[in-house]
Design an enzyme around this catalytic site. Structure first.
Site, PDB file in Angstrom:
ATOM      1  N   GLN A 151       0.848  -1.201   0.000  1.00 30.80           N
ATOM      2  CA  GLN A 151       0.000   0.000   0.000  1.00 30.80           C
ATOM      3  C   GLN A 151       0.879   1.244   0.000  1.00 30.80           C
ATOM      4  OE1 GLN A 151      -3.325  -0.129   2.817  1.00 30.80           O
ATOM      5  NE2 GLN A 151      -3.304   2.090   2.998  1.00 30.80           N
ATOM      6  N   ASP A 152       0.469   2.254  -0.783  1.00 31.22           N
ATOM      7  CA  ASP A 152       1.128   3.568  -0.781  1.00 31.22           C
ATOM      8  C   ASP A 152       0.155   4.594  -0.224  1.00 31.22           C
ATOM      9  OD1 ASP A 152       3.428   2.598  -1.917  1.00 31.22           O
ATOM     10  OD2 ASP A 152       3.156   3.559  -3.851  1.00 31.22           O
ATOM     11  N   ARG A 208       0.578  13.849  13.524  1.00 35.54           N
ATOM     12  CA  ARG A 208      -0.141  12.591  13.328  1.00 35.54           C
ATOM     13  C   ARG A 208       0.643  11.502  14.048  1.00 35.54           C
ATOM     14  NH1 ARG A 208      -3.594  12.849   8.246  1.00 35.54           N
ATOM     15  NH2 ARG A 208      -3.307  14.928   7.398  1.00 35.54           N
ATOM     16  N   LYS A 211       7.044   0.582   7.456  1.00 36.84           N
ATOM     17  CA  LYS A 211       6.729   1.800   6.691  1.00 36.84           C
ATOM     18  C   LYS A 211       8.001   2.443   6.171  1.00 36.84           C
ATOM     19  CE  LYS A 211       2.795   2.528   9.732  1.00 36.84           C
ATOM     20  NZ  LYS A 211       2.235   3.268  10.860  1.00 36.84           N
ATOM     21  N   HIS A 256       4.702   5.015  14.899  1.00 35.45           N
ATOM     22  CA  HIS A 256       5.204   6.060  13.999  1.00 35.45           C
ATOM     23  C   HIS A 256       4.344   7.315  14.110  1.00 35.45           C
ATOM     24  CE1 HIS A 256       4.905   7.890   9.804  1.00 35.45           C
ATOM     25  NE2 HIS A 256       6.121   8.205  10.226  1.00 35.45           N
ATOM     26  N   ASP A 276      -6.241  10.987  18.002  1.00 36.97           N
ATOM     27  CA  ASP A 276      -4.901  11.113  18.594  1.00 36.97           C
ATOM     28  C   ASP A 276      -4.939  11.909  19.894  1.00 36.97           C
ATOM     29  OD1 ASP A 276      -3.876   9.590  16.599  1.00 36.97           O
ATOM     30  OD2 ASP A 276      -3.044  11.258  15.448  1.00 36.97           O
TER      31      ASP A 276
HETATM   32  C1  LIG Z   1      -4.265   5.026   7.696  1.00 35.84           C
HETATM   33  C2  LIG Z   1      -5.473   4.915   6.775  1.00 35.84           C
HETATM   34  C3  LIG Z   1      -6.579   5.715   6.965  1.00 35.84           C
HETATM   35  N1  LIG Z   1      -7.661   5.624   6.138  1.00 35.84           N
HETATM   36  C4  LIG Z   1      -8.794   6.514   6.357  1.00 35.84           C
HETATM   37  C5  LIG Z   1      -9.420   6.413   7.745  1.00 35.84           C
HETATM   38  C6  LIG Z   1      -9.835   7.826   8.057  1.00 35.84           C
HETATM   39  O1  LIG Z   1     -11.167   8.051   7.609  1.00 35.84           O
HETATM   40  C7  LIG Z   1      -8.906   8.703   7.232  1.00 35.84           C
HETATM   41  C8  LIG Z   1      -7.827   9.378   8.068  1.00 35.84           C
HETATM   42  O2  LIG Z   1      -7.192   8.382   8.873  1.00 35.84           O
HETATM   43  P1  LIG Z   1      -6.227   8.761  10.065  1.00 35.84           P
HETATM   44  O3  LIG Z   1      -6.784   9.911  10.818  1.00 35.84           O
HETATM   45  O4  LIG Z   1      -5.939   7.511  10.839  1.00 35.84           O
HETATM   46  O5  LIG Z   1      -4.906   9.241   9.263  1.00 35.84           O
HETATM   47  P2  LIG Z   1      -3.466   9.519   9.841  1.00 35.84           P
HETATM   48  O6  LIG Z   1      -3.581  10.150  11.186  1.00 35.84           O
HETATM   49  O7  LIG Z   1      -2.713  10.233   8.807  1.00 35.84           O
HETATM   50  O8  LIG Z   1      -2.894   8.040  10.049  1.00 35.84           O
HETATM   51  C9  LIG Z   1      -1.614   7.718   9.620  1.00 35.84           C
HETATM   52  O9  LIG Z   1      -0.679   8.327  10.511  1.00 35.84           O
HETATM   53  C10 LIG Z   1       0.684   8.020  10.264  1.00 35.84           C
HETATM   54  C11 LIG Z   1       1.499   8.687  11.335  1.00 35.84           C
HETATM   55  C12 LIG Z   1       0.948   6.583  10.109  1.00 35.84           C
HETATM   56  O10 LIG Z   1       1.980   6.046  10.516  1.00 35.84           O
HETATM   57  C13 LIG Z   1      -0.036   5.815   9.303  1.00 35.84           C
HETATM   58  O11 LIG Z   1       0.156   4.427   9.402  1.00 35.84           O
HETATM   59  C14 LIG Z   1      -1.453   6.180   9.642  1.00 35.84           C
HETATM   60  O12 LIG Z   1      -1.778   5.680  10.933  1.00 35.84           O
HETATM   61  O13 LIG Z   1      -8.315   7.847   6.250  1.00 35.84           O
HETATM   62  C15 LIG Z   1      -7.650   4.738   5.077  1.00 35.84           C
HETATM   63  O14 LIG Z   1      -8.655   4.643   4.301  1.00 35.84           O
HETATM   64  N2  LIG Z   1      -6.560   3.960   4.859  1.00 35.84           N
HETATM   65  C16 LIG Z   1      -5.458   4.012   5.668  1.00 35.84           C
HETATM   66  O15 LIG Z   1      -4.461   3.276   5.428  1.00 35.84           O
END
Ligand SMILES: Cc1cn([C@H]2C[C@H](O)[C@@H](COP(=O)(O)OP(=O)(O)O[C@H]3O[C@@H](C)C(=O)[C@@H](O)[C@H]3O)O2)c(=O)[nH]c1=O
Length: 182
Positions: free
Chosen positions: A47-48, A59, A72, A119, A169
């Site tokens: 996944q990207d 974050r 990652k 992370h 968070d």
């Molecule tokens: C992480 C992720 C979120 N989502 C969706 C869920 C949610 O509605 C929206 C935003 O998600 P989050 O608020 O969790 O996004 P974010 O806070 O940017 O989460 C990310 O943070 C960094 C630090 C990491 O290391 C990642 O692995 C991931 O956890 O995107 C996906 O569809 N696929 C994904 O892989």
């Protein structure tokens, strides 16, 4: 490609070779063979991800539990971030310790964070766009968040930023009591 060790041996800084000319620049942002040689990790990415954040957005600290734990490979293509990896492997000599590295569009550095780490990143510029590859798919049931300023971890986030967090968070719990890695 240059690989730089960090204070935690499994976490590596990767500096790609950048070719500049009068048109601009070119670099290989990922090369499977070179990555495997550099890290000794025989794995594949599935996944990207690409996120955009404003100044002060933090974050993290995020991880996924087995069987969907993620490695990652993180880079910043616009702006600059302070990127952090926290060792949450209970059996590790460096359990509970962290490394923080500035990743920016300018330095083009990447951070390789294997499974077993949490992370997170803080946005240091007006805007930052972060791109990262993951070795496992996202799974909302297995994702976890540790409070970014957990006193037990004492991550040395750069000071002077007006920190902005997601609701998830902001309500994250500290390290103690969390389900971690063996
Ligand atoms: C992480 C992720 C979120 N989502 C969706 C869920 C949610 O509605 C929206 C935003 O998600 P989050 O608020 O969790 O996004 P974010 O806070 O940017 O989460 C990310 O943070 C960094 C630090 C990491 O290391 C990642 O692995 C991931 O956890 O995107 C996906 O569809 N696929 C994904 O892989």
């Amino acid at each position: 490609m240059n690989v730089i060790d960090t204070a935690i041996s499994d976490v590596k800084i990767i500096e790609p070779r950048v070719f500049e000319d009068d048109r601009g620049f070119f670099f290989e942002s990922f090369n499977q063979e070179k990555f495997q040689l550099a890290t000794g990790c025989d794995l594949s990415f599935v996944q990207d991800n690409h996120s955009r954040s404003d100044l002060g957005v933090l974050r993290g600290l995020h991880y996924q539990l087995p069987p969907m734990a993620q490695g990652k490979l993180v880079r910043c293509a616009v702006g600059a971030i302070f990127d952090v990896a926290v060792d949450i492997r209970r059996s590790s000599k460096t359990f509970g310790s962290w490394v923080g590295v500035e990743l920016s569009a300018e330095n083009k550095r990447q951070l390789w964070i294997p499974q077993g780490f949490a992370h997170g990143f803080l946005t240091l510029s007006e805007v930052a766009e972060v791109l990262y590859k993951t070795t496992e798919y996202w799974n909302s049931n297995l994702e976890r968040s540790i409070k970014w300023d957990c006193p037990e971890l004492g991550v040395g986030w750069p000071s002077g930023y007006d920190i902005r967090l997601s609701g998830k968070d902001a309500s994250a719990k500290p390290l103690g009591g969390q389900e971690l890695f063996d």
